[in-house]
Design a protein around this motif. Structure first.
Motif, mmCIF file in Angstrom:
data_model
loop_
_atom_site.group_PDB
_atom_site.id
_atom_site.type_symbol
_atom_site.label_atom_id
_atom_site.label_comp_id
_atom_site.label_asym_id
_atom_site.label_seq_id
_atom_site.Cartn_x
_atom_site.Cartn_y
_atom_site.Cartn_z
ATOM 1 N N MET A 109 81.244 -55.640 45.094
ATOM 2 C CA MET A 109 82.684 -55.703 44.822
ATOM 3 C C MET A 109 83.351 -54.338 44.945
ATOM 4 O O MET A 109 82.743 -53.310 44.648
ATOM 5 N N THR A 110 84.611 -54.367 45.350
ATOM 6 C CA THR A 110 85.441 -53.177 45.271
ATOM 7 C C THR A 110 85.889 -53.027 43.826
ATOM 8 O O THR A 110 85.794 -53.981 43.039
ATOM 9 N N PRO A 111 86.410 -51.853 43.421
ATOM 10 C CA PRO A 111 86.901 -51.702 42.047
ATOM 11 C C PRO A 111 87.968 -52.733 41.690
ATOM 12 O O PRO A 111 88.005 -53.235 40.560
ATOM 13 N N GLU A 112 88.833 -53.074 42.652
ATOM 14 C CA GLU A 112 89.878 -54.067 42.390
ATOM 15 C C GLU A 112 89.275 -55.446 42.159
ATOM 16 O O GLU A 112 89.677 -56.184 41.257
ATOM 17 N N GLN A 113 88.294 -55.814 42.991
ATOM 18 C CA GLN A 113 87.627 -57.103 42.824
ATOM 19 C C GLN A 113 86.851 -57.147 41.509
ATOM 20 O O GLN A 113 86.800 -58.188 40.838
ATOM 21 N N LEU A 114 86.263 -56.014 41.128
ATOM 22 C CA LEU A 114 85.510 -55.944 39.881
ATOM 23 C C LEU A 114 86.414 -56.211 38.687
ATOM 24 O O LEU A 114 86.064 -56.986 37.793
ATOM 25 N N GLN A 115 87.581 -55.581 38.660
ATOM 26 C CA GLN A 115 88.502 -55.775 37.548
ATOM 27 C C GLN A 115 88.988 -57.217 37.489
ATOM 28 O O GLN A 115 89.103 -57.806 36.410
ATOM 29 N N ASP A 116 89.244 -57.805 38.656
ATOM 30 C CA ASP A 116 89.678 -59.201 38.708
ATOM 31 C C ASP A 116 88.583 -60.128 38.193
ATOM 32 O O ASP A 116 88.848 -61.094 37.476
ATOM 33 N N HIS A 125 86.869 -63.373 31.324
ATOM 34 C CA HIS A 125 87.081 -63.065 29.911
ATOM 35 C C HIS A 125 85.821 -62.509 29.248
ATOM 36 O O HIS A 125 85.403 -62.958 28.178
ATOM 37 N N PHE A 126 85.205 -61.523 29.882
ATOM 38 C CA PHE A 126 84.019 -60.906 29.311
ATOM 39 C C PHE A 126 84.389 -60.085 28.075
ATOM 40 O O PHE A 126 85.503 -59.572 27.967
ATOM 41 N N SER A 127 83.445 -59.967 27.166
ATOM 42 C CA SER A 127 83.652 -59.130 25.985
ATOM 43 C C SER A 127 83.674 -57.663 26.408
ATOM 44 O O SER A 127 83.272 -57.316 27.518
ATOM 45 N N ASP A 128 84.109 -56.789 25.499
ATOM 46 C CA ASP A 128 84.131 -55.355 25.788
ATOM 47 C C ASP A 128 82.728 -54.836 26.086
ATOM 48 O O ASP A 128 82.540 -53.999 26.970
#
Length: 244
Positions: A12-19, A25-28
């Motif tokens: 994944m790219t950083p943008e795809q990772l954040q999406d 809805h992963f925990s911290d």
């Protein structure tokens, strides 16, 4: 608990990772493991790109700070005067790692050509806006707006300053977002245990677990080691580079 597909996030790219994190809805704690895994698997790629494209580090001795853009936008909406901005800029150049600064108003008056009476008013305004924080007899720049260094890389004596320098309210109204996440020792131990389990499930027989977070290496003094553009192997000869 939502399962993490570590093999997918490697591509994944950083943008795809954040999406991916937002949609699931992963925990911290899980998000932290995802970032660690993604970062570790992209370090070699970053070094190769840096060598191939001739990227260089920021010149040694050049100071810089992290700016948290949402909170900086809030600061800009506070009707900051030009003299207040000059004082902020000068303090950013003088403050220590961890955001503590020791500079007299008299010295700032001389360097910025501002009258002493005006400087006193400027400091009062910046404190009232929670930009400058007076805590335990020391002065700090609000670390939710600016941060010099990174919490995990500055030395242990400076780390408490990052927390002392956090204020969210201005005149009892919430203005600044809290940009930090803190984990208890139990959270960290649980994270390490889960990380080892996930890694052992996904690894091939010929590979080793890749998700165990590396030990922290706090520095005696802040350096540009926390600069993401700083690569130690830029000068490797071309024959050591991976094939394209």
């Amino acid at each position: 608990m939502q399962n993490i597909n570590f093999k997918i996030i490697e591509r994944m790219t950083p943008e795809q990772l954040q999406d991916y994190i937002d949609k699931n809805h992963f925990s911290d704690t899980q998000a932290l493991k995802i970032y660690q895994h993604h970062n570790k698997n992209h370090k070699n790629e970053m070094r190769y790109i840096a060598r191939k494209e001739g990227i260089r580090s920021i010149t040694k001795g050049i100071d810089y700070v992290h700016i948290f853009t949402k909170n900086f936008e809030e600061l800009a909406n506070m009707d900051i005067s030009s003299n207040e901005l000059k004082v902020i800029a000068k303090i950013l150049n003088k403050m220590e790692f961890g955001n503590c600064f020791h500079v007299s108003q008299a010295k700032l008056c001389k360097e910025l050509n501002i009258k002493k009476s005006n400087m006193s008013i400027i400091f009062k305004k910046l404190k009232s806006k929670s930009i400058i924080i007076d805590k335990d007899g020391d002065l700090f720049m609000n670390s939710n707006i600016f941060l010099k260094g990174q919490y995990h890389t500055i030395n242990e004596k400076q780390r408490p300053n990052v927390q002392k320098a956090q204020l969210f309210n201005v005149a009892d109204n919430p203005m600044f977002q809290n940009v930090y996440s803190y984990h208890s020792e139990n959270d960290i131990n649980e994270s390490l245990s889960e990380t080892e389990n996930f890694a052992s499930q996904d690894q091939d027989e010929s590979t080793k677990p890749v998700l165990i977070p590396p030990p922290e290496k706090p520095e005696d003094n802040g350096t540009e080691e926390d600069n993401v553009f700083y690569m130690k192997d830029w000068d490797l000869p071309d024959f050591q580079l991976p094939p394209t």
